[in-house]
Design an enzyme around this catalytic site. Structure first.
Site, PDB file in Angstrom:
ATOM      1  N   LYS A 116      27.910  18.923  -6.566  1.00 47.04           N
ATOM      2  CA  LYS A 116      26.650  16.926  -6.474  1.00 47.04           C
ATOM      3  C   LYS A 116      26.565  16.920  -5.443  1.00 47.04           C
ATOM      4  CE  LYS A 116      28.627  14.411 -10.321  1.00 47.04           C
ATOM      5  NZ  LYS A 116      29.011  13.164 -10.955  1.00 47.04           N
ATOM      6  N   GLU A 200      29.158   7.453  -1.150  1.00 48.58           N
ATOM      7  CA  GLU A 200      27.406   7.368  -1.338  1.00 48.58           C
ATOM      8  C   GLU A 200      26.985   5.640  -1.219  1.00 48.58           C
ATOM      9  OE1 GLU A 200      25.803   8.470  -5.414  1.00 48.58           O
ATOM     10  OE2 GLU A 200      25.840  10.738  -4.973  1.00 48.58           O
ATOM     11  N   HIS A 235      31.919   2.695 -15.848  1.00 42.88           N
ATOM     12  CA  HIS A 235      31.009   3.945 -15.410  1.00 42.88           C
ATOM     13  C   HIS A 235      31.287   5.075 -16.617  1.00 42.88           C
ATOM     14  CE1 HIS A 235      31.161   2.687 -11.569  1.00 42.88           C
ATOM     15  NE2 HIS A 235      32.680   2.728 -11.308  1.00 42.88           N
ATOM     16  N   ARG A 292      24.418  20.561 -19.587  1.00 46.46           N
ATOM     17  CA  ARG A 292      24.527  20.407 -20.744  1.00 46.46           C
ATOM     18  C   ARG A 292      23.719  19.749 -21.746  1.00 46.46           C
ATOM     19  NH1 ARG A 292      28.720  16.584 -18.506  1.00 46.46           N
ATOM     20  NH2 ARG A 292      27.820  14.277 -19.095  1.00 46.46           N
TER      21      ARG A 292
END
Lengths: 504, 174
Positions: A116, A200, A235, A292
């Protein structure tokens, strides 16, 4: 084109890929752990190869065994589905070395977007807006503390190898940072074998909008518009739709172009998704690439008419992308609900066990991608997804109504599922108005299962049990379980019982 | 048909009702609450209830000694009890007792024990984390009290219903 494909997955997604293989005249090879010998994907595939004990690490995540199964069965390509090895660059490389085709992006692009932190750097250079955050993973508590202060609380802890909400935590204050980092590392380590985490800035009450992309090896890249996935719990997406009620045509075009740019920058091919967060002011930020086929891919299939699994297989075989951007249109509205083996009344604890009764929803515009059947014992070892219910209708309101009815028609007994909960979500005024953000569930559904509707349902359940007792069904009816269901289709039995009830 | 007294355990909760069926209409009385519904049998496992102008489809199936019932998006487990025998059911175990036995609600692996014996705990405090289906599930206490016994260790695999922790309820709560 391939003549035989091995599907390195289980459950509904393995079944989905097997269907595509059948339609394309390709033989399918299932693999299964000891816990899955009786699973639907094993029943549906042309061949099935056992690959070991139930824990995923010893079976579905075990590269050697899967490669060996492909070799032994003579498969030319491996479809990884989602989860398990789907985004594992080492596995993709291994396939490439073995002369097997990995149905997914090339291993270099997979490695890049799977990290990431590197992915953020790459797309940022291509002019894609990113969420402010740490530019590298760290193990130093001090660095995390400083970074969090600089970003400003609340911040989000994320796993560098993350996905599916695993290893993610919102931290509202410094005191909670240490425990959150610890929990995220532990979860990331067990889910991905990599405990690296970073921070983040937390975008508050964002909407989650993602763009489906297809690309061929020559770099031709198109997008198939967006999916809105804002309805989430912990999430994890639980309901998705296409198109997003939050996008204007201009924003939609802009996000589509940005996604294509991001994927080109990563050298990406095959099917993939660029996820964005959309804030209250209509600004969007790159979140990550899902390299994916995604759980929610059917919503895109229903509104664009493009079979994404077929496209994946075509592109992996080296075919050129035959779709041109200007030919791809959104038509109507699709919604997907994920039916999980979880009990919404006990905080969504997993509910494993035998499916004693299953009635699948049907009707125009109703698609049920299922990995289970009546009598199936849901194992505890894997993700709790049982099936996905997807509906299509001309417009959003009709799709909501269709979904509410279809969820009511989806009856699963023996284990608890999220179907009833999702029906209430679809009927909720905030969702109906197209205003759902990622906080919808925590805001309005935290005490689901303890209201007036539940008392009423409980009384009706009692009434039904009483009716059975009065009509002599509960004693003589020890049968209704496994065997009685077959009898249920006999009109004679139905008529006889109905008359007996009426006359008493 | 005259009203019949029936006793059920629904999700472990004991309920006493009287039920009467006449001409396809079921009258269910529970204390002073009355439910009247026109019932139509659709199949061995499906009943149609019309009550208060609304229609409910009820699905039910016998599974071992229990009846599983789905109505209006909710699932329930119902056991019929013989009235008057006072035969204990699963719902009778707790309640009056002063010790809360916190059990694992599902099979899984204990990944963390957040308390120690002797700890004072508050209602909804996390006691143990059980990982199942790749998610960490926080197992909490539903009352204030003191941890008197921990039955499991980190790394241990547990079945559903396995006792994890005992909490002695403090007098003020519950």
């Amino acid at each position: 084109m391939f003549s035989k494909i091995l599907i390195a997955n289980r459950g509904e997604i393995a079944v989905r890929v097997i269907r595509a293989c059948r339609e394309m005249g390709i033989s399918s090879v299932a693999v299964y752990s000891e816990a899955d010998a009786a699973s639907l994907h094993v029943r549906m595939a042309d061949e099935a190869v056992p690959i070991g004990p139930p824990p995923a690490a010893d079976s579905y995540l075990h590269m050697e065994k899967i490669i060996a199964a492909a070799r032994a069965s003579g498969a030319e390509a491996i479809h990884p589905g989602y989860g398990f090895l789907a985004e594992n660059a080492a596995f993709a490389r291994r396939c490439e070395r073995e002369g097997l085709v990995f149905i997914g992006p090339n291993s270099a692009a997979l490695a890049l977007v799977g990290d990431k932190v590197r992915a953020r750097q790459t797309v940022e250079k291509a002019g894609v807006p990113i969420i402010p955050g740490m530019n590298a993973v760290s193990v130093s508590p001090g660095e995390f503390r400083d970074a969090a202060l600089a970003l400003g609380y609340p911040v989000m802890v994320k796993a560098s190898a993350g996905g599916g909400g695993k290893g993610m935590r919102v931290v509202g204050e410094e005191a909670a940072l240490g425990p959150a980092l610890e929990a995220s590392r532990r979860e990331a380590e067990s889910a991905f074998g990599d405990g690296s985490v970073y921070l983040e800035k937390c975008i508050e009450e964002p909407r989650h909008v993602e763009i489906q992309v297809l690309a061929d090896r020559a770099g031709r890249t198109v997008h198939l518009f967006e999916r809105e996935c804002s309805v989430q719990r912990r999430h994890q997406k639980i309901l998705e739709e296409a198109p997003s009620p939050a996008l204007t045509p201009e924003l939609r075009a802009q996000m589509g172009e940005t996604a294509v740019r991001a994927m080109r920058a990563a050298g990406y091919d095959n099917a993939g998704t660029v996820e964005f967060l959309l804030d209250r002011d209509g600004r969007f930020y790159f979140l990550e690439v899902n390299a994916r086929l995604q759980v929610e891919h059917p919503t895109t299939e229903l509104v664009t008419g493009v079979d994404l699994v077929r496209q994946q297989i075509r592109l992996a075989s080296g075919a050129d992308l035959a779709l041109r951007q200007e030919d791809i249109r959104q038509n109507g509205h699709a919604i997907e609900c994920r039916i999980y083996a979880e009990d919404p009344r006990t905080g969504f604890l997993p509910s494993a066990g035998r499916i004693a009764y299953l009635r699948e929803p049907q009707g125009p515009g109703v698609r049920f991608d299922s990995g289970v059947y009546e009598g199936f014992e849901v194992p505890v070892h894997y993700d709790p997804i049982l099936a996905k219910l997807i509906v299509w209708a001309e417009d959003r309101e009709s799709a909501c109504r269709r979904m509410a009815v279809a969820l009511g028609d989806c009856v699963i007994l023996g284990i608890h599922t999220t179907a009833g909960f999702l029906r209430d979500v679809v009927r909720h005024p905030e969702f109906r108005a197209g205003r759902a953000t990622t906080s919808l569930i925590s805001k309005y559904f935290s005490s689901w299962g303890a209201g007036e509707a539940d008392d009423e349902a409980k009384r009706l359940a009692l009434a039904a049990a009483a009716y059975e007792a009065l009509t002599g069904k509960s004693e003589a009816g020890g049968r209704a379980g496994r065997d009685g269901r077959k009898d249920a289709s006999s009109p004679w039995l139905t008529m006889g019982r109905w008359r007996a009830g009426e006359g008493s | 048909m005259s009203p019949r007294a029936l006793e059920f355990l629904i999700d472990g909760e004991p309920r006493r009702v009287s039920a009467e069926l006449a001409g396809g209409t079921l009258v269910l009385k529970e204390g002073d609450r009355v439910l009247e519904a026109a019932v139509r049998r659709i199949s061995a496992s499906e009943l149609l209830f019309r009550t208060g102008g609304r229609t409910f489809r009820v699905h039910l199936v016998r599974d071992g000694g229990r009846t599983l019932v789905a109505v209006d998006g909710r699932e329930f487990t119902v056991n019929e009890r013989c009235p008057g025998t006072g035969r204990p059911g699963e719902g009778d175990e707790q309640g009056a007792e002063s010790v809360l036995r916190v059990k694992s609600p599902m099979p899984g692996t204990v990944t963390k024990i957040a308390v120690a014996e002797g700890d004072k705990v508050r209602k909804y405090q996390t006691l143990v984390i059980v990982e199942a289906m790749k998610m960490e599930n926080e197992i909490k206490t539903v009352c204030d009290g003191t941890v008197t016994k921990i039955h499991v260790a980190v790394g241990e695999t547990v079945d559903a219903e396995r006792p994890l922790v005992e909490v002695e309820k403090s007098a003020v709560s519950s």
